[in-house]
Write a protein that holds these residues in place. Structure first.
Motif, PDB file in Angstrom:
ATOM      1  N   LYS A 105     -20.449 -34.973  -5.746  1.00  0.00           N
ATOM      2  CA  LYS A 105     -19.024 -34.745  -5.504  1.00  0.00           C
ATOM      3  C   LYS A 105     -18.798 -34.048  -4.169  1.00  0.00           C
ATOM      4  N   ARG A 108     -19.677 -36.336  -1.012  1.00  0.00           N
ATOM      5  CA  ARG A 108     -18.659 -37.369  -0.834  1.00  0.00           C
ATOM      6  C   ARG A 108     -17.336 -36.760  -0.364  1.00  0.00           C
ATOM      7  N   THR A 168     -11.305 -38.392  -3.845  1.00  0.00           N
ATOM      8  CA  THR A 168     -12.727 -38.701  -3.683  1.00  0.00           C
ATOM      9  C   THR A 168     -13.582 -37.727  -4.481  1.00  0.00           C
ATOM     10  N   SER A 172     -15.750 -38.944  -8.138  1.00  0.00           N
ATOM     11  CA  SER A 172     -17.135 -39.151  -7.735  1.00  0.00           C
ATOM     12  C   SER A 172     -18.041 -38.616  -8.836  1.00  0.00           C
ATOM     13  N   CYS A 184     -24.811 -42.265  -6.886  1.00  0.00           N
ATOM     14  CA  CYS A 184     -23.671 -41.395  -6.582  1.00  0.00           C
ATOM     15  C   CYS A 184     -22.569 -42.288  -6.050  1.00  0.00           C
ATOM     16  N   GLU A 185     -21.612 -42.587  -6.903  1.00  0.00           N
ATOM     17  CA  GLU A 185     -20.569 -43.547  -6.552  1.00  0.00           C
ATOM     18  C   GLU A 185     -19.218 -43.072  -7.077  1.00  0.00           C
ATOM     19  N   ALA A 186     -18.169 -43.803  -6.693  1.00  0.00           N
ATOM     20  CA  ALA A 186     -16.861 -43.585  -7.301  1.00  0.00           C
ATOM     21  C   ALA A 186     -16.932 -44.023  -8.754  1.00  0.00           C
TER      22      ALA A 186
END
Length: 357
Positions: A105, A108, A168, A172, A184-186
Motif C-alpha cells: 500500500k 503504491r 490507490t 492496493s 501487489c496490485e489494485a
C-alpha cells in the motif's frame, strides 16, 4: 484476499461468446521478468543522478530563485521519491512481492503521489513561463505575489497529489494468486460499487497524470510560441525549438500509456486482446516512467545558466579531492554559455532563470 477482483497480470477472466474463459498471462509475466528489472534499473540510476544534480544546483548554487526554479526543485524531489520506488517493482516483477501488505500500500501510494505531483508541477512550470513571457506587463506583480506564497503553492500541489492518490492506497493489497505467487496490485471488492470505484480511480489517474497537465501545457506553450514568433529577437527560433521539444517529449512519453490505460477501462476485451494490451500497457508504462529522467535534461540541463552551475559543481568536486581544474579550461565553455544571453530579451523579467534558453 477473498471476494475481490484484481488487476493482476497472472490470471484474467474475460467474457465472450457468453462464457467465462480462464485466460493465462504466464507469457506476459515471463516477459515482465525479463524486460522490467533492467529497464527500471536504468531509469533508477539515470533518473536519480540527473535529479540529484538538479536538487544540488538549485539548492546550493542558485542563490536567486524564481517560481520556475522552485517548481523545478520540487519536481526533481518528486521524481527522486518516485524513482526510489522502482527497485521494489524491479524485485516484484522478477519474482514476487516479498514486502508484505503495508509496504504494498505504501509503495503504491508513494509512487502515485510523486508521479501525480511531477505531472502537476509540469503544468505549474508552463503557467509560470506563460506569465513571464506572454503576460509581460503583469509578470512582475504576479510572480512577486507567487514568490511570497511559494511555500503555500508548492504545499498545495503536494496535498492535491496526495488526496488524489488516496484511492490507490485504499485499493492496493498484497495477496496470493492461484499459482501461489504473492502480488501487489489494485484490489477491489467483488461488487457493483467496486466497479465504479475502479473506474473512478482510473479516471483520476488519467486526468491528473495526463489530461490536466496536457491542457494547461498546450494552452501556455501555444501562447508562448505565438508571442515568440512576434518578438524581434535573433534567438527566438532556438527558444521556440525548446518549447516544442517540451510538448513533444511530454506527448511521446505520456500519450501512449494513457491511451492504453483508457482502452482497458472502457472496453470489454477478449483473452487475446487482454494479453496484447498487457504487453502494450507495460511497455508504454516504462516510457511514461522514463519521462522523469528526461525532466532534468529538458527543463534544466538545456538552460544556459545551469550548464555554468554544472561546471562549477564539477570544479568543486575536483577541488574537494585537491585537484582543482584551472579556470582557463572552463573559459571557453563559459563564454559559449553567456553568448546566449541575448535570449533573455524575450524573457524580460526572467533573465536569471536556469530555464533560460
Amino acid at each position: 484476499m477473498a471476494n475481490t477482483t484484481t488487476t493482476s497480470t497472472a490470471e484474467y477472466n474475460y467474457e465472450f461468446d457468453d462464457e467465462a474463459v480462464p485466460c493465462s498471462h504466464d507469457a506476459v509475466r515471463m516477459f515482465l521478468k525479463t524486460f522490467l528489472p533492467p529497464v527500471f534499473s536504468f531509469i533508477f540510476v539515470f533518473g536519480l543522478v540527473g535529479n540529484i544534480l538538479v536538487v544540488i544546483t538549485l539548492s546550493c548554487y542558485k542563490k536567486r530563485k524564481n517560481m520556475t526554479d522552485i517548481y523545478l526543485l520540487n519536481m526533481a524531489i518528486a521524481d527522486i521519491l518516485f524513482i526510489l520506488t522502482l527497485p521494489f517493482w524491479a524485485v516484484y516483477h522478477y519474482n514476487q512481492w516479498i514486502f508484505k501488505d503495508f509496504m504494498c500500500k505504501l509503495v503504491r501510494f508513494i509512487y502515485a503521489v510523486n508521479f501525480n505531483c511531477s505531472m502537476l508541477l509540469l503544468a505549474c512550470v508552463g503557467i509560470d513561463r506563460y506569465i513571464a513571457i506572454v503576460q509581460v506587463t503583469k509578470s512582475f506583480r504576479l510572480r512577486t505575489m507567487a514568490l511570497a506564497y511559494k511555500r503555500a503553492l508548492c504545499f498545495s500541489v503536494w496535498i492535491i497529489s496526495a488526496i488524489f492518490s488516496v484511492l490507490t492506497y485504499i485499493f492496493s493489497a498484497c495477496y496470493k494468486e492461484n499459482n501461489n505467487r504473492f502480488v501487489c496490485e489494485a484490489s477491489f471488492p467483488n461488487t457493483l460499487e467496486a466497479a465504479k470505484w475502479k473506474l473512478a480511480a482510473k479516471i483520476v489517474e488519467i486526468s491528473i497524470g495526463f489530461l490536466m497537465p496536457f491542457i494547461v501545457m498546450f494552452f501556455c506553450y501555444a501562447s508562448i510560441i505565438k508571442t515568440l514568433l512576434q518578438a524581434k529577437n535573433s534567438q527566438r527560433h532556438k527558444a521556440i525549438n525548446v518549447v516544442v521539444t517540451v510538448v513533444i517529449v511530454f506527448l511521446v512519453c505520456q500519450l501512449p500509456y494513457n491511451v492504453v490505460l483508457l482502452k482497458k477501462v472502457i472496453k470489454t476485451q477478449s483473452c487475446q486482446e487482454g494479453i496484447n494490451d498487457s504487453y502494450a500497457l507495460f511497455i508504454t508504462m516504462t516510457l511514461a516512467y522514463f519521462h522523469c529522467c528526461l525532466n532534468p535534461v529538458i527543463y534544466v540541463f538545456i538552460g544556459v545558466q545551469f550548464r555554468n552551475y554544472f561546471l562549477k559543481i564539477m570544479e568543486d568536486l575536483w577541488c574537494f579531492q585537491n585537484v582543482c581544474i584551472p579556470r582557463a579550461h572552463l573559459s571557453r565553455a563559459s563564454s559559449d554559455m553567456y553568448s546566449s544571453r541575448k535570449t533573455s530579451e524575450v524573457y524580460a523579467s526572467d533573465s536569471d532563470s536556469t530555464f533560460t534558453m
